[in-house]
Design a protein around this motif. Structure first.
Motif, mmCIF file in Angstrom:
data_model
loop_
_atom_site.group_PDB
_atom_site.id
_atom_site.type_symbol
_atom_site.label_atom_id
_atom_site.label_comp_id
_atom_site.label_asym_id
_atom_site.label_seq_id
_atom_site.Cartn_x
_atom_site.Cartn_y
_atom_site.Cartn_z
ATOM 1 N N PHE A 1 0.804 -1.220 0.000
ATOM 2 C CA PHE A 1 0.000 0.000 0.000
ATOM 3 C C PHE A 1 0.838 1.271 0.000
ATOM 4 O O PHE A 1 0.380 2.294 -0.488
ATOM 5 C CB PHE A 1 -1.009 -0.028 1.155
ATOM 6 N N TYR A 2 2.091 1.176 0.486
ATOM 7 C CA TYR A 2 2.984 2.323 0.312
ATOM 8 C C TYR A 2 3.135 2.608 -1.170
ATOM 9 O O TYR A 2 3.001 3.744 -1.626
ATOM 10 C CB TYR A 2 4.381 2.043 0.888
ATOM 11 N N GLU A 3 3.394 1.541 -1.897
ATOM 12 C CA GLU A 3 3.642 1.662 -3.331
ATOM 13 C C GLU A 3 2.382 2.143 -4.066
ATOM 14 O O GLU A 3 2.434 3.038 -4.899
ATOM 15 C CB GLU A 3 4.129 0.303 -3.883
ATOM 16 N N ILE A 4 1.230 1.499 -3.709
ATOM 17 C CA ILE A 4 -0.022 1.846 -4.389
ATOM 18 C C ILE A 4 -0.401 3.301 -4.100
ATOM 19 O O ILE A 4 -0.790 4.051 -4.992
ATOM 20 C CB ILE A 4 -1.167 0.910 -3.902
ATOM 21 N N ALA A 5 -0.250 3.680 -2.830
ATOM 22 C CA ALA A 5 -0.617 5.047 -2.436
ATOM 23 C C ALA A 5 0.239 6.033 -3.219
ATOM 24 O O ALA A 5 -0.258 7.061 -3.691
ATOM 25 C CB ALA A 5 -0.424 5.240 -0.941
ATOM 26 N N LYS A 6 1.508 5.706 -3.339
ATOM 27 C CA LYS A 6 2.391 6.592 -4.083
ATOM 28 C C LYS A 6 1.905 6.743 -5.521
ATOM 29 O O LYS A 6 1.859 7.839 -6.056
ATOM 30 C CB LYS A 6 3.816 6.001 -4.062
ATOM 31 N N ARG A 7 1.486 5.592 -6.120
ATOM 32 C CA ARG A 7 1.051 5.635 -7.513
ATOM 33 C C ARG A 7 -0.286 6.382 -7.663
ATOM 34 O O ARG A 7 -0.488 7.114 -8.622
ATOM 35 C CB ARG A 7 0.895 4.221 -8.075
ATOM 36 N N VAL A 8 -1.190 6.196 -6.729
ATOM 37 C CA VAL A 8 -2.497 6.880 -6.842
ATOM 38 C C VAL A 8 -2.313 8.378 -6.598
ATOM 39 O O VAL A 8 -2.942 9.214 -7.241
ATOM 40 C CB VAL A 8 -3.513 6.285 -5.846
ATOM 41 N N GLY A 9 -1.485 8.703 -5.639
ATOM 42 C CA GLY A 9 -1.256 10.134 -5.333
ATOM 43 C C GLY A 9 -2.293 10.650 -4.347
ATOM 44 O O GLY A 9 -3.431 10.173 -4.304
ATOM 45 N N ILE A 10 -1.890 11.629 -3.588
ATOM 46 C CA ILE A 10 -2.756 12.105 -2.506
ATOM 47 C C ILE A 10 -4.052 12.742 -3.007
ATOM 48 O O ILE A 10 -5.100 12.615 -2.382
ATOM 49 C CB ILE A 10 -1.972 13.057 -1.563
ATOM 50 N N ASP A 11 -4.005 13.393 -4.177
ATOM 51 C CA ASP A 11 -5.204 14.078 -4.650
ATOM 52 C C ASP A 11 -6.346 13.101 -4.901
ATOM 53 O O ASP A 11 -7.462 13.274 -4.421
ATOM 54 C CB ASP A 11 -4.908 14.871 -5.932
ATOM 55 N N ARG A 12 -6.031 12.052 -5.677
ATOM 56 C CA ARG A 12 -7.061 11.054 -5.977
ATOM 57 C C ARG A 12 -7.456 10.292 -4.721
ATOM 58 O O ARG A 12 -8.629 10.000 -4.489
ATOM 59 C CB ARG A 12 -6.571 10.088 -7.055
ATOM 60 N N LEU A 13 -6.461 10.009 -3.897
ATOM 61 C CA LEU A 13 -6.718 9.247 -2.675
ATOM 62 C C LEU A 13 -7.739 9.966 -1.785
ATOM 63 O O LEU A 13 -8.724 9.380 -1.327
ATOM 64 C CB LEU A 13 -5.390 9.067 -1.918
ATOM 65 N N SER A 14 -7.516 11.259 -1.584
ATOM 66 C CA SER A 14 -8.426 11.988 -0.693
ATOM 67 C C SER A 14 -9.821 12.087 -1.302
ATOM 68 O O SER A 14 -10.827 12.051 -0.583
ATOM 69 C CB SER A 14 -7.863 13.379 -0.366
ATOM 70 N N THR A 15 -9.877 12.164 -2.643
ATOM 71 C CA THR A 15 -11.196 12.213 -3.289
ATOM 72 C C THR A 15 -11.972 10.921 -3.002
ATOM 73 O O THR A 15 -13.160 10.956 -2.657
ATOM 74 C CB THR A 15 -11.042 12.399 -4.812
#
Lengths: 375, 600
Positions: free
Chosen positions: B378-392
């Motif tokens: 999930f470190y890797e996935i989170a990095k790939r998704v990026g905080i903007d999309r993640l928070s959305t």
């Protein structure tokens, strides 16, 4: 002989002005009705007692009305002297009651020397002016002035502001009718005005307070201004036709103090409205007119002054009381004549009317002038 | 008298008569002025003198659970009053009262203070909430207690005491400030909702006061009643709560020091249970809580007055992994087969981020990453998704959105964004921040209610589930637009978590066939494990003092087929997720069992 005396008595009765007697009865009866209401519909509280007093007063009225007027002329100063002595008795020996030294208790009626004095003063002044010829010099006026002022000061000390006012004003009215020059009245008024600051010091704290309250009742509507504020509310809320007999909330719920005595006019106006108030004032006016008629048509001076004095006194009672209830004058403790609960004023008034009817019965009687002496 | 004298007498008498007529006219005009012109003004004053209106307190609405079980009721209350016109004899009255019932010195002082302050026709409350014994003692000695009467009224009772305290709240007299803001609250004896549901729907529960017009005399004594407008009782309200489940959940959580749980009906959004432990007895407040009890409640380290289910903000920990996975799938960054190598650590620059499993998971795909809770994946996935999309995506699922709109003390968790960090922290967003957000640590926080909503939205097939507290208010929820295949994959992963031997929730799995649950565990660090501790071999916090241990979380749903119940459980400082899983298991089992158990 017996039948002669009886027919003489009957004749005397028939000579009385029965219209006046009827009016007196009528006004008193209105008073009884109001006293029943003040007693929340129970006549035992005040009304019945007042009726009994009226009966007693009427006996005195007739007693006086049927006597010879000349007899009263003769005893006028004695009567005044006795009244003055009693007044001094109250003042100096102290028959204490009701917080003010006013009463001598005669069971159902408390005799108040100051009340007696109201009639005695008129008789004494009438006799004095009856015996004097015009013009009345200042010197000649000093004796009757003392006749007025001595009891007035005594009464003021009691303290009874209302009675003092009536004594002073009825005496003043007789002076006026006797033809005392207007400039003397001018001087008297000026002197009176100048003495106000001095008299002020003689007044009791509560009297001063009442005068202050009169000047501005809203200042303390729960304290000393309470009487007059509540009285005006009672009167004003009556409107044109009133709230109806026994429906006066202000009186019934005790918001108006002394509703059966000094403030009974407020009760009348609350329950009967402007209509009731006006009716009573009209009856008073009619009575005063009839009394004035006697004063004007009497041919002897003594009778004329007596009738005038009594009429003026009656008028003063009425005016001072009603003006006081409506907030036009300070609260000075003058009852509504013939209507308020209480024996002493009633007795004085009926005594007065006794003299008035006496005069009316003997209008054409020739009354000789007496010497300056006491008898 | 000479002729001249006589005529002078006549003219003066005429003048005097005229003067008298003027005075009579003055009296008459004054009378007209007072009675006709000012008449209506004085009539108002006369009525104001004699009429006093006294408000009548309405009966508050009752509260039921979804099966009609009474949760909040009104009970007869006996109040001892001293009539207004006896107030001046208060000392004597109290002395004779003390011979009959006991009064504390503080209570006496309070009464004397009130007696001085309050004027007018209102009676003085001497003692509220009289017991039966006191009532009968007073009745017996009524002759010795002149001017005292017992008024029968109502008071609030919470038969469902501690179990429902946070949810239902309590009532009490409005404070001086509240009375200032809303003068209509200034009714003697009126109670208003101070917290929980009592406050939330106070407007509907409170009813409409009536009025009684009383005639009083000059001494302010009541003479009679002139008119009465009856009060209208407040509305009775049914909640979505199942009283039995609420009680059970409370019992389950009471095995721990401090915990909270929320159970939602996935289809309707109905809140079936909302529990925070420890709790308090709301009945204490209706009786007027004493100072010691209040102090105890406030100083208790487990904060019993706080409703942790809706106002407790916790780092959601690994529970967010299913949201991150869904976000990555939806964003097309990963698919079912995408795999990541987990050596047990992950470098951002030269800074190592550890996986909870020290030796690493090896090659993991999304299914295994969720069920075994691999951090590195999930470190890797989170990095790939990026905080903007993640928070959305977090927000779409309900994080940071709060629970029940307007509910007292309902708080919103924090979904951090770049903008947020720049504005609040005055710092630039870093990759480390993104990575931590991806495993539910760092700045992110959520309430148990928000987590329950998120899991309900996923388990319910991507519908925008909104929690409902009042029965019968549910309407169809809009679709959030997630790909059903992605949802199924995430659900499959959650099923593995709780049912395959390698799953983190396997020890707490449901063994009853057809009632199995799916879900995700989480632990959230209260304190970072320092490097030296890690070197000393410490990777768990169970042997730390209680307040430093990790929170244990579990979010899940049941059954696996057609999920009906969503749950979020937090056990504070449990040192791991295990106890949260077990609590959730018991509650979900009970919820399913209750379907077959007819309500009493």
């Amino acid at each position: 002989m017996k039948t002669a005396a009886r027919s003489q008595l009957f004749q005397k009765f028939s000579q009385l002005n029965w219209t006046i007697i009827l009016l007196i009865f009528f006004i008193s009866a209105i008073g009884w009705g109001l006293l029943i209401s003040a007693g929340k519909g129970d006549p035992h509280v005040w009304a019945l007692k007042q009726m009994v007093r009226f009966g007693m007063g009427m006996v005195i009225l007739f007693g006086i009305a049927l006597t010879d007027l000349r007899w009263w002329l003769r005893f006028a100063y004695i009567f005044y002297g006795v009244s003055l002595a009693l007044l001094c008795g109250v003042e100096f020996m102290g028959f204490i009651g009701m917080g003010a030294q006013r009463w001598i208790d005669l069971y159902l009626i408390q005799l108040q020397p100051s009340e007696l004095m109201k009639v005695a003063l008129i008789l004494a002044l009438a006799r004095y002016f009856h015996s004097q010829s015009q013009p009345l010099s200042l010197y000649k006026l000093s004796a009757p002035l003392l006749l007025i002022l001595i009891p007035t000061v005594l009464v003021l000390r009691q303290p009874d502001l209302g009675t003092a006012m009536i004594l002073l004003m009825s005496g003043g009215a007789l002076f006026f009718l006797a033809g005392v020059s207007l400039w003397i009245f001018g001087i008297a008024l000026a002197a009176g005005g100048a003495s106000i600051p001095i008299l002020w010091n003689f007044l009791h704290a509560y009297q001063k307070k009442r005068i202050f309250m009169f000047l501005d009742p809203s200042q303390d509507s729960l304290g000393a201004g309470y009487h007059i504020t509540q009285s005006k509310i009672a009167l004003g809320s009556g409107g044109l036709l009133g709230k109806g007999y026994l429906q006066g909330t202000q009186a019934y719920l005790n918001f108006v103090p002394l509703k059966q005595t000094d403030f009974i006019f407020a009760l009348l106006c609350e329950e009967w409205g402007l209509l009731g108030g006006t009716t009573l004032i009209l009856l008073y006016t009619l009575l005063i007119t009839l009394c004035s008629h006697i004063a004007l048509t009497t041919q002897n001076d003594f009778g004329r002054y007596v009738a005038s004095g009594i009429t003026v006194t009656f008028f003063l009672y009425m005016f001072i009381n009603i003006a006081m209830v409506m907030g036009l004058l300070p609260v000075v403790g003058v009852p509504l004549p013939l209507v308020s609960y209480g024996g002493t004023a009633l007795l004085t008034l009926l005594m007065g009317f006794g003299f008035l009817l006496n005069v009316g019965r003997q209008q054409t009687l020739k009354v000789p002038r007496l010497s300056i002496g006491i008898l | 008298m000479s002729r001249a004298e006589t005529s002078k007498f006549f003219s003066r008498a005429l003048f005097l008569g005229g003067f008298q007529i003027c005075l009579v006219l003055l009296l008459f005009s004054r009378m007209v002025y007072l009675q006709i012109i000012e008449g209506s003004y004085y009539r108002v004053l006369a009525d104001g003198n004699r009429i006093v209106t006294r408000p009548l307190v309405p009966l508050r609405g009752r509260v039921y659970d979804k099966n009609g079980i009474l949760l909040v009721e009104n009970e007869t209350n006996f109040k001892l009053l001293l009539l207004a016109d006896k107030k001046k004899d208060i000392e004597v009255a109290l002395a004779s009262l003390e011979a009959v019932i006991s009064l504390s010195p503080e209570a006496k002082e309070e009464i004397l203070k009130k007696a001085q302050k309050r004027q007018g026709v209102e009676s003085l409350v001497i003692k509220d909430n009289l017991t039966w014994d006191e009532v009968s003692a007073i009745e017996l000695h009524a002759m010795d207690l002149p001017g005292m009467t017992i008024e029968i009224g109502s008071k609030r009772r919470y038969p469902f005491a501690a179990e429902g305290a946070h949810l239902l709240g309590y009532v009490s007299s409005p404070s001086e400030k509240e009375e200032e803001e809303d003068p209509s609250l200034g009714i003697p004896g009126l109670k208003i909702g101070k917290s929980g549901f009592e406050k939330y729907l106070n407007q509907r529960l409170k009813g409409t006061p009536g009025y009684s017009a009383l005639e009083v005399n000059a001494r302010r004594k009541i003479v009679r009643e002139l008119n009465q407008i009856e009060s209208i009782p407040g509305e009775d309200i049914c909640l979505t709560i199942d009283e039995r489940l609420q009680r059970y959940a409370y019992e389950v959580l009471s095995e721990h020091e401090s915990a909270a749980a929320v159970v939602l009906d996935i289809q309707t959004g109905n809140i079936l249970a909302l529990v925070s432990f420890p709790s308090f007895d709301p009945n204490l407040f209706t009786l007027g809580i004493n100072r010691n009890d209040w102090k105890d409640l406030q100083n208790n380290p487990y904060v019993p007055l706080t409703n942790k289910a809706i106002s407790g903000l916790y780092p959601p920990g690994s529970t967010v992994k299913i949201f991150v996975a869904l976000a990555a799938l939806e964003a097309g960054i990963i698919d079912k087969t995408t795999s990541v190598q987990c050596p047990g650590y992950y470098y951002v620059g030269d800074h190592p981020f550890h996986c909870y499993k020290k030796e690493g998971h090896g090659t993991v795909n999304v299914l295994r990453a969720i069920s075994e809770s691999c951090d590195v994946f999930f470190y890797e996935i989170a990095k790939r998704v990026g905080i903007d999309r993640l928070s959305t995506y977090y927000k779409n699922l309900g994080l940071g959105e709060g629970g029940i709109e307007g509910f007292p003390h309902s708080r919103k968790g924090l979904v951090p964004t770049k903008v947020w960090k720049r504005e609040k922290k005055k710092e630039k967003w870093t990759l480390s921040d993104t990575i931590l957000t991806g495993i539910g640590q760092g700045y992110i926080s959520a309430t148990p209610m928000e987590l329950a909503i998120a899991i309900a939205r996923i388990a319910g097939g991507g519908k925008k589930v909104v929690p409902q507290l009042e029965k019968g208010t549910a309407h169809p929820f809009p679709d959030l637009g997630f790909n059903p295949d992605h949802l199924d994959l995430v659900k499959e992963a959650m099923a593995h978590t709780a049912n395959s031997p390698s799953g983190t929730a396997y020890p707490g799995r449901i063994l009853v066939e057809g009632k199995e649950m799916g879900g995700k565990t989480g632990t959230s660090q209260v304190r970072r494990i320092t490097l030296s501790q890690r070197r000393a071999g410490q990777t768990k916090t169970t042997n730390l003092p209680w307040e430093y241990r990790e929170h244990g979380l579990f979010i899940g749903y049941a059954p696996l087929e057609n999920p009906r119940y969503a749950i979020a459980v937090i056990i504070e400082h449990a040192g791991g997720a295990r106890s949260a899983v077990i609590a959730a298991r018991d509650i979900l089992l009970k919820a399913q069992a209750l379907e077959e158990e007819p309500p009493l």
